[in-house]
Design a protein around this motif. Sequence first.
Motif, PDB file in Angstrom:
ATOM      1  N   ASN A 113       0.823  -1.213   0.000  1.00  0.00           N
ATOM      2  CA  ASN A 113       0.000   0.000   0.000  1.00  0.00           C
ATOM      3  C   ASN A 113       0.859   1.267   0.000  1.00  0.00           C
ATOM      4  N   ASN A 114       1.874   1.270  -0.834  1.00  0.00           N
ATOM      5  CA  ASN A 114       2.765   2.422  -0.996  1.00  0.00           C
ATOM      6  C   ASN A 114       3.513   2.802   0.275  1.00  0.00           C
TER       7      ASN A 114
ATOM      8  N   PRO B 257      10.413   2.135  -5.597  1.00  0.00           N
ATOM      9  CA  PRO B 257      10.000   3.308  -4.817  1.00  0.00           C
ATOM     10  C   PRO B 257       8.565   3.163  -4.322  1.00  0.00           C
ATOM     11  N   ALA B 258       8.317   3.648  -3.138  1.00  0.00           N
ATOM     12  CA  ALA B 258       7.009   3.473  -2.516  1.00  0.00           C
ATOM     13  C   ALA B 258       5.888   4.143  -3.302  1.00  0.00           C
TER      14      ALA B 258
ATOM     15  N   GLN C 233      11.594 -13.182  -8.365  1.00  0.00           N
ATOM     16  CA  GLN C 233      12.041 -12.013  -7.598  1.00  0.00           C
ATOM     17  C   GLN C 233      10.854 -11.450  -6.834  1.00  0.00           C
ATOM     18  N   PHE C 234      11.024 -11.301  -5.520  1.00  0.00           N
ATOM     19  CA  PHE C 234       9.948 -10.808  -4.666  1.00  0.00           C
ATOM     20  C   PHE C 234      10.019  -9.290  -4.546  1.00  0.00           C
ATOM     21  N   ASN C 235       8.884  -8.633  -4.765  1.00  0.00           N
ATOM     22  CA  ASN C 235       8.778  -7.184  -4.598  1.00  0.00           C
ATOM     23  C   ASN C 235       8.022  -6.801  -3.332  1.00  0.00           C
ATOM     24  N   GLN C 236       7.238  -7.721  -2.775  1.00  0.00           N
ATOM     25  CA  GLN C 236       6.526  -7.377  -1.546  1.00  0.00           C
ATOM     26  C   GLN C 236       7.464  -7.344  -0.347  1.00  0.00           C
TER      27      GLN C 236
END
Length: 204
Positions: free
Chosen positions: A62-63, A99-100, A150-153
Amino acid sequence: NRYVNYERESNIFIDSMVKRLNLHKIIHTEDNLGFNDWSIKNGYKWHWVLDDNLESFERLNNNMKVKCVDGTPFYVCEDFVLRYTNIGQAGLNYSIFCPAYDSRPPIKINTRIYSCLLIRNDVPYRWRGRYNEDTDLSLRMMKDGWCTVQFNQFLTGKRATQTMRGGNSAEFYDEEGTKNKSQMLADMHPDVAKVVWKWNRWHH
């Protein structure tokens, strides 16, 4: 949980990682290949390899980026890869690349994995070369039909190359800079890699 400490790496990094992730045992080996053999010998199906210039682990949701203070990122990655039979390796993306304010999918399939790697032990590959062993490993796996994830969370904070003394500083970068390591990857994989000059140093 176990964490491998290469003898050449930063003691500050080791101490902070062990404390932050509540790790129980440190195994000293000379290189990544040694720990791969150690983990296979002791019956493990996967093993982690972490660079010595990682400084944080984060949850992107959630950014917002929230620092992780336990082993949750590792447990989540392990739980995911164990569901599938065709994943050769996985790992966390760099925080700087996510970036968030921007949106990212939770995972990205079939891309390079480096600096924070979860590697399957029964794949027919070993670390090779003097530099970029992680990128080379990713490319060899994908070319042979294995998937990478590849994990982004979950992300890892990493200091920029050559801004912190670590495992390869004295051996390579102090004298050579970064061109040789980029050239080696281009020589190994000329179909997908090339050497370029960006941001005041050589890249691949």
